[in-house]
Design a protein around this motif. Structure first.
Motif: not given
Length: 193
Positions: A1-14, A186-193
């Motif tokens: 996972m790239s830093p950009e993908h990580f940031s995007s998934r983290f900010s978009l996944f509610q 665990d919550k971080l991994v769930l947050h990333l989807g």
């Protein structure tokens, strides 16, 4: 996972508000204290890694346990962010200017009566870590992908004081990451989807 993908998934996944709670955790009370931790994401050519510390053996609370960098909110900390960054610099020598905050995971309340606020952020590791021997025995990194695989997670559900708590375990090589730290992962991994 790239830093950009990580940031995007983290900010978009509610996270749904029902999922924001941590299964089997305690609830704050009048004597609860607050703490902030940094969940440091390190960018390496091989991918993203999480940076951990192993607490010093002589620590009064949680000796030798693996943890993220952080601690109790002090009276002069203006915010949870300031506390997480202060503690990170005190423990491993990374100044606030080398941390790029991404966002917060839901808070959780621990058995030791702390409400913990986890901040996720990229860290610049172009300078060497400066570990504080009064608090930290050593540090190490684990690839984020290790935690994204559910086969590397296990749980037990002991009952204490009529409360069943889910305790997470995530072994990596000769390390055992467990408890609050593993629950945050665990919550971080769930947050990333």
């Amino acid at each position: 996972m790239s830093p950009e993908h990580f940031s995007s998934r983290f900010s978009l996944f509610q996270i749904d508000s029902r999922d924001a709670r941590y299964e089997g955790f305690y609830t704050p009370n009048q004597s609860s204290k607050e703490a902030a931790v940094l969940v440091p994401v390190v960018i390496r050519p091989t991918g993203l890694h999480l940076l951990f510390t192993q607490r010093a053996e002589h620590m009064r609370q949680h000796p030798s346990q693996i943890s993220f960098h952080g601690g109790r909110i002090e009276h002069d900390d203006p915010s949870f962010l300031a506390a997480a960054l202060r503690e990170t610099e005190e423990e491993i020598g990374i100044p606030a200017a080398q941390v790029k905050p991404i966002g917060w995971l839901p808070s959780l309340h621990s058995i030791s009566n702390y409400t913990i606020h986890p901040l996720v952020g990229f860290i610049d590791t172009s300078t060497n870590l400066n570990l504080n021997p009064d608090e930290v025995a050593h540090s190490f990194e684990v690839p984020l992908e290790h935690f994204r695989s559910r086969k590397n997670h296990s749980t037990i559900s002991p009952t204490r004081k009529n409360k069943t708590q889910v305790v997470h375990f995530m072994p990596y090589k000769n390390k055992l990451i467990w408890g609050v730290t593993a629950t945050i992962i665990d919550k971080l991994v769930l947050h990333l989807g």
